[in-house]
Design an enzyme around this catalytic site. Structure first.
Site, PDB file in Angstrom:
ATOM      1  N   ASP A   1       2.053   1.386  -4.824  1.00 32.07           N
ATOM      2  CA  ASP A   1       2.621   0.283  -4.032  1.00 32.07           C
ATOM      3  C   ASP A   1       1.471  -0.507  -3.411  1.00 32.07           C
ATOM      4  O   ASP A   1       0.341  -0.011  -3.324  1.00 32.07           O
ATOM      5  CB  ASP A   1       3.553   0.809  -2.936  1.00 32.07           C
ATOM      6  CG  ASP A   1       4.208  -0.322  -2.141  1.00 32.07           C
ATOM      7  OD1 ASP A   1       4.678  -1.295  -2.761  1.00 32.07           O
ATOM      8  OD2 ASP A   1       4.217  -0.259  -0.897  1.00 32.07           O
ATOM      9  N   SER A   2       1.778  -1.711  -2.937  1.00 28.98           N
ATOM     10  CA  SER A   2       0.770  -2.496  -2.229  1.00 28.98           C
ATOM     11  C   SER A   2       0.361  -1.797  -0.930  1.00 28.98           C
ATOM     12  O   SER A   2      -0.706  -2.089  -0.394  1.00 28.98           O
ATOM     13  CB  SER A   2       1.334  -3.881  -1.901  1.00 28.98           C
ATOM     14  OG  SER A   2       2.465  -3.739  -1.064  1.00 28.98           O
TER      15      SER A   2
ATOM     16  N   TYR B   1       1.455  -8.090  -0.975  1.00 30.08           N
ATOM     17  CA  TYR B   1       1.431  -8.768  -2.266  1.00 30.08           C
ATOM     18  C   TYR B   1       2.484  -9.889  -2.304  1.00 30.08           C
ATOM     19  O   TYR B   1       2.354 -10.847  -3.048  1.00 30.08           O
ATOM     20  CB  TYR B   1       1.789  -7.787  -3.388  1.00 30.08           C
ATOM     21  CG  TYR B   1       0.677  -6.883  -3.885  1.00 30.08           C
ATOM     22  CD1 TYR B   1      -0.489  -6.673  -3.151  1.00 30.08           C
ATOM     23  CD2 TYR B   1       0.814  -6.218  -5.102  1.00 30.08           C
ATOM     24  CE1 TYR B   1      -1.480  -5.819  -3.622  1.00 30.08           C
ATOM     25  CE2 TYR B   1      -0.176  -5.378  -5.590  1.00 30.08           C
ATOM     26  CZ  TYR B   1      -1.326  -5.169  -4.847  1.00 30.08           C
ATOM     27  OH  TYR B   1      -2.292  -4.338  -5.323  1.00 30.08           O
TER      28      TYR B   1
ATOM     29  N   CYS C   1       7.043  -0.720  -6.235  1.00 28.93           N
ATOM     30  CA  CYS C   1       6.874  -1.993  -5.538  1.00 28.93           C
ATOM     31  C   CYS C   1       7.678  -3.021  -6.318  1.00 28.93           C
ATOM     32  O   CYS C   1       7.433  -3.229  -7.514  1.00 28.93           O
ATOM     33  CB  CYS C   1       5.390  -2.359  -5.533  1.00 28.93           C
ATOM     34  SG  CYS C   1       5.028  -3.984  -4.853  1.00 28.93           S
ATOM     35  N   ASN C   2       8.654  -3.636  -5.668  1.00 31.58           N
ATOM     36  CA  ASN C   2       9.495  -4.610  -6.364  1.00 31.58           C
ATOM     37  C   ASN C   2       8.713  -5.848  -6.762  1.00 31.58           C
ATOM     38  O   ASN C   2       8.944  -6.428  -7.820  1.00 31.58           O
ATOM     39  CB  ASN C   2      10.665  -5.008  -5.467  1.00 31.58           C
ATOM     40  CG  ASN C   2      11.642  -3.880  -5.300  1.00 31.58           C
ATOM     41  OD1 ASN C   2      12.540  -3.721  -6.107  1.00 31.58           O
ATOM     42  ND2 ASN C   2      11.458  -3.044  -4.280  1.00 31.58           N
TER      43      ASN C   2
ATOM     44  N   GLU D   1       3.155  -2.996   7.724  1.00 26.22           N
ATOM     45  CA  GLU D   1       1.764  -2.615   7.420  1.00 26.22           C
ATOM     46  C   GLU D   1       0.929  -2.547   8.706  1.00 26.22           C
ATOM     47  O   GLU D   1       0.009  -1.751   8.811  1.00 26.22           O
ATOM     48  CB  GLU D   1       1.131  -3.609   6.435  1.00 26.22           C
ATOM     49  CG  GLU D   1       1.600  -3.442   5.002  1.00 26.22           C
ATOM     50  CD  GLU D   1       1.122  -2.138   4.336  1.00 26.22           C
ATOM     51  OE1 GLU D   1      -0.070  -1.814   4.420  1.00 26.22           O
ATOM     52  OE2 GLU D   1       1.970  -1.439   3.732  1.00 26.22           O
TER      53      GLU D   1
ATOM     54  N   CYS E   1      12.844  -4.289  -1.450  1.00 27.37           N
ATOM     55  CA  CYS E   1      11.409  -4.107  -1.211  1.00 27.37           C
ATOM     56  C   CYS E   1      11.276  -2.687  -0.689  1.00 27.37           C
ATOM     57  O   CYS E   1      12.023  -2.274   0.206  1.00 27.37           O
ATOM     58  CB  CYS E   1      10.903  -5.110  -0.174  1.00 27.37           C
ATOM     59  SG  CYS E   1       9.241  -4.727   0.441  1.00 27.37           S
ATOM     60  N   THR E   2      10.330  -1.941  -1.243  1.00 22.65           N
ATOM     61  CA  THR E   2      10.251  -0.512  -0.897  1.00 22.65           C
ATOM     62  C   THR E   2       9.759  -0.264   0.531  1.00 22.65           C
ATOM     63  O   THR E   2       9.858   0.853   1.032  1.00 22.65           O
ATOM     64  CB  THR E   2       9.347   0.234  -1.902  1.00 22.65           C
ATOM     65  OG1 THR E   2       8.049  -0.398  -1.934  1.00 22.65           O
ATOM     66  CG2 THR E   2       9.952   0.184  -3.293  1.00 22.65           C
ATOM     67  N   HIS E   3       9.257  -1.303   1.187  1.00 23.43           N
ATOM     68  CA  HIS E   3       8.893  -1.150   2.603  1.00 23.43           C
ATOM     69  C   HIS E   3      10.132  -1.129   3.511  1.00 23.43           C
ATOM     70  O   HIS E   3      10.090  -0.569   4.600  1.00 23.43           O
ATOM     71  CB  HIS E   3       8.027  -2.324   3.074  1.00 23.43           C
ATOM     72  CG  HIS E   3       6.572  -2.229   2.703  1.00 23.43           C
ATOM     73  ND1 HIS E   3       6.123  -2.309   1.417  1.00 23.43           N
ATOM     74  CD2 HIS E   3       5.471  -2.064   3.481  1.00 23.43           C
ATOM     75  CE1 HIS E   3       4.788  -2.221   1.409  1.00 23.43           C
ATOM     76  NE2 HIS E   3       4.377  -2.070   2.650  1.00 23.43           N
TER      77      HIS E   3
HETATM   78  N1  DGL Z   1       6.801  -2.646  -1.215  1.00 23.50           N
HETATM   79  C1  DGL Z   1       6.553  -3.898  -1.873  1.00 23.50           C
HETATM   80  C2  DGL Z   1       7.820  -4.350  -2.604  1.00 23.50           C
HETATM   81  O1  DGL Z   1       8.672  -3.519  -2.894  1.00 23.50           O
HETATM   82  C3  DGL Z   1       5.994  -4.837  -0.855  1.00 23.50           C
HETATM   83  C4  DGL Z   1       5.274  -5.955  -1.415  1.00 23.50           C
HETATM   84  C5  DGL Z   1       4.277  -6.609  -0.512  1.00 23.50           C
HETATM   85  O2  DGL Z   1       3.163  -6.080  -0.416  1.00 23.50           O
HETATM   86  O3  DGL Z   1       4.598  -7.680   0.013  1.00 23.50           O
HETATM   87  O4  DGL Z   1       7.979  -5.500  -2.944  1.00 23.50           O
END
Ligand code: DGL
Length: 281
Positions: free
Chosen positions: A6-7, A38, A69-70, A160, A194-196
């Site tokens: 993931d990012s 990202y 990460c989506n 983050e 989004c996985t966050h």
């Molecule tokens: N967890 C990432 C996702 O699922 C986050 C992307 C990001 O860094 O903005 O999209």
């Protein structure tokens, strides 16, 4: 080894569920925290960062990598699968085959069965929303769905930065939840694309309860992706047989190892020591 990328911290929400359902395998988690988020970056940039990260994980012994990460799944996965993987697999001399999988496909296969009103909302990063991947893929599953997407550019930076439970964060949670529910009040299934976002799921739910006129639930991807991976490994013994089974998990970050370790320890509920890595310079 199975790589989970993931990012930043978001992929931990996927890793947690994968390890619960598939505890026997060895895992390598990589968070590119130094370059997160990202979601606000260009296609070229997201593709470039993701490919560098994939190559690094391959160099550390991963043979199956999940882009948890989506944004990377929406913007980089297809090009990596079609252009880069054939070249990478061609060069491998020890008979090992590598593959890279994403999180969008398994998610859209499940979501249509969860909605009664057929009105689905997707909360995601600007990159994922602009790619339109969720709308396109959901409509392939069920052309009768009404899909509304909402970009939430502030959520990943707040998570983050460790600021996601503050009053400031609540303001932005309220803002995006209200916007999407005002766009389509009939939404009964709100996908956290989004996985966050599972890290703020309870706060999103609280806000949703205040603005929704009927029951509406948020859907996190972790268990969906984990179930899909389990099924994939059953159907692909050629990849499954290459994986080490020691139940070990190693954590890498491109930013501070101490900070990553602390955040991951809190989230996973187990002591995490992370390793700082650099690549792509
Ligand atoms: N967890 C990432 C996702 O699922 C986050 C992307 C990001 O860094 O903005 O999209």
């Amino acid at each position: 080894m199975i790589g989970v990328f993931d990012s930043g911290y978001g992929g931990l929400t996927i890793l947690k569920q994968i390890r619960q359902q598939l505890p026997e395998y060895d895992y390598l988690y990589l968070g590119d925290n130094a370059r997160a988020p990202y979601g606000t970056r260009s296609f070229e940039c997201i593709y470039h960062y993701t490919l560098e990260s994939v190559r690094y994980m391959l160099s550390r012994g991963c043979t199956l990598i999940i882009l948890a990460c989506n944004t990377a799944s929406a913007k980089a996965l297809r090009t990596i699968q079609q252009n880069d993987l054939p070249i990478i697999n061609d060069k491998l001399v020890n008979d090992k085959m590598v593959n890279v999988l994403g999180v969008i496909r398994p998610t859209v296969e499940v979501v249509p069965s969860l909605t009664s009103t057929k009105h689905v909302g997707v909360l995601a990063t600007p990159g994922t929303v602009v790619s339109d991947s969720y709308r396109i893929e959901l409509l392939k599953q069920d052309s009768g769905l009404i899909v509304t997407q909402q970009a939430c550019p502030m959520w990943v930076p707040l998570i983050e930065a460790g600021e996601h439970t503050t009053e400031g964060a609540r303001f932005f949670i309220r803002k995006y939840v209200r916007q999407i529910m005002a766009s389509d009040p009939l939404i009964d299934t709100l996908l956290l694309g989004c996985t966050h976002y599972p890290l703020i799921q309870s706060l999103i739910d609280e806000e949703l309860a205040l603005v929704s006129y009927h029951p509406c639930r948020t859907i996190a991807q972790g268990s969906i992706v984990a179930r899909s991976l389990k099924d994939y490994l059953r159907r692909h013994p050629e990849y499954e047989s290459q994986l080490q089974k020691g139940g070990e998990c190693h954590f890498l970050t491109t930013d501070s190892a101490t900070r990553f370790g602390e955040a991951a320890t809190l989230f996973l509920g187990e002591p995490v020591r992370a390793e700082h890595v650099e690549y792509g310079k």
